[in-house]
Motif scaffolding. Structure first.
Motif, short mmCIF file in Angstrom:
data_model
loop_
_atom_site.label_atom_id
_atom_site.label_comp_id
_atom_site.label_asym_id
_atom_site.label_seq_id
_atom_site.Cartn_x
_atom_site.Cartn_y
_atom_site.Cartn_z
N PRO A 7 0.83 -1.21 0.00
CA PRO A 7 0.00 0.00 0.00
C PRO A 7 0.87 1.26 0.00
N ASN A 9 -0.03 4.03 1.34
CA ASN A 9 -0.27 4.77 2.59
C ASN A 9 0.06 3.92 3.81
N ALA A 10 0.98 2.99 3.70
CA ALA A 10 1.31 2.11 4.83
C ALA A 10 1.83 2.91 6.01
N THR A 11 1.39 2.55 7.20
CA THR A 11 1.84 3.22 8.42
C THR A 11 2.33 2.23 9.48
N CYS A 12 2.22 0.92 9.19
CA CYS A 12 2.59 -0.09 10.19
C CYS A 12 3.29 -1.26 9.51
N PHE A 117 6.94 4.57 10.41
CA PHE A 117 6.02 3.45 10.62
C PHE A 117 5.97 3.04 12.08
N VAL A 171 -4.45 1.06 13.51
CA VAL A 171 -4.50 1.15 12.05
C VAL A 171 -5.41 0.06 11.50
N SER A 172 -5.74 0.18 10.22
CA SER A 172 -6.51 -0.84 9.51
C SER A 172 -5.55 -1.78 8.78
N HIS A 174 -5.34 -2.33 5.71
CA HIS A 174 -4.86 -1.72 4.46
C HIS A 174 -3.70 -0.76 4.69
N GLU A 175 -3.38 -0.48 5.94
CA GLU A 175 -2.22 0.36 6.26
C GLU A 175 -1.02 -0.46 6.72
N CYS A 176 -1.14 -1.79 6.69
CA CYS A 176 -0.11 -2.66 7.25
C CYS A 176 0.64 -3.42 6.16
N ALA A 217 5.99 4.08 -1.87
CA ALA A 217 5.17 5.22 -1.46
C ALA A 217 5.15 6.35 -2.49
#
Length: 221
Positions: A7, A9-12, A117, A171-172, A174-176, A217
């Motif tokens: 993804p 927009n990954a944050t995790c 992250f 997070v969801s 889709h962010e992992c 990204a």
């Protein structure tokens, strides 16, 4: 390295530990073999007989499940060893400090990734030996949470462990991105849940993650 559905927009980042954050075949082997030897001693079997039993059971599972692998913890449950008993074994049968040393390059890599992250570890070891491993590598303070066999009393692949990781980071799916060395154990379920995935062959490929994730990204031209 193989990437799957990364993804933008990954944050995790959800890391496996063994054979992912270090490359040490001797330690990876001893973690498994020490448990098989202990199982043999409890059952009055020779060590070689127990090794063959485990190998045969793995092959039977793969044949019945389209070639998929099974974790040692889940395999032991089929042989009458509960997850609780597996947890007790793994806390005492091996010591990561006997095999692993501080990894300055891994420290630098995870320090860089931590700027962008949440960093979570999900492992089939109990939390205590898992965090001893992270401490030996010098990265324990960079990991937001370690989710282990004794967190949900489940062995990967287990949805509960991934849900705990998402809840920790807020997070969801889709962010992992799930990162590990075994597709069936570390990636198949996360991908099914909507996460991205990165299959690595050891820590040497983990060192490349800041560049890989930066590229993922960036907007396409």
């Amino acid at each position: 390295m193989q990437t799957f559905n990364l993804p933008k927009n990954a944050t995790c980042l959800i890391f496996d530990i063994d054979n992912t954050l270090y490359t040490c075949p001797e330690y990876a082997h001893e973690q498994i073999d020490s448990q098989i030897r202990h199982y043999a001693d409890l059952r009055g079997m020779t060590h070689d007989a127990a090794r063959k039993l485990i190998s045969d059971e793995r092959k039977k599972y793969a044949a019945a499940h389209d070639g998929k692998k099974i974790s040692l913890g889940n395999l032991f449950t089929k042989l009458g060893i509960s997850i609780e008993e597996s947890i007790a074994w793994r806390k005492t049968l091996f010591d990561p400090a006997d095999y692993l040393r501080r990894d300055e390059r891994l420290i630098a890599t995870l320090s860089d990734l931590k700027k962008r992250f949440h960093l979570i570890c999900v492992t089939n070891n109990p939390v205590l030996p898992a965090e001893k491993t992270l401490s030996a590598l010098g990265v324990l303070d960079l990991i937001e949470k370690t989710i282990g066999l004794d967190t949900c009393y489940k062995s990967k692949p287990a949805r509960e462990m991934l849900e705990c990781a998402m809840q920790t980071a807020g997070v969801s799916a889709h962010e992992c991105i799930s990162i590990g060395d075994r597709y069936d154990i570390d990636l198949a379920l996360p991908l099914e849940m909507g996460m991205g995935g990165i299959l690595v062959r050891g820590v040497e490929e983990v060192y490349e993650l800041p560049q890989i994730l930066q590229s993922a990204a960036e907007p396409s031209l």
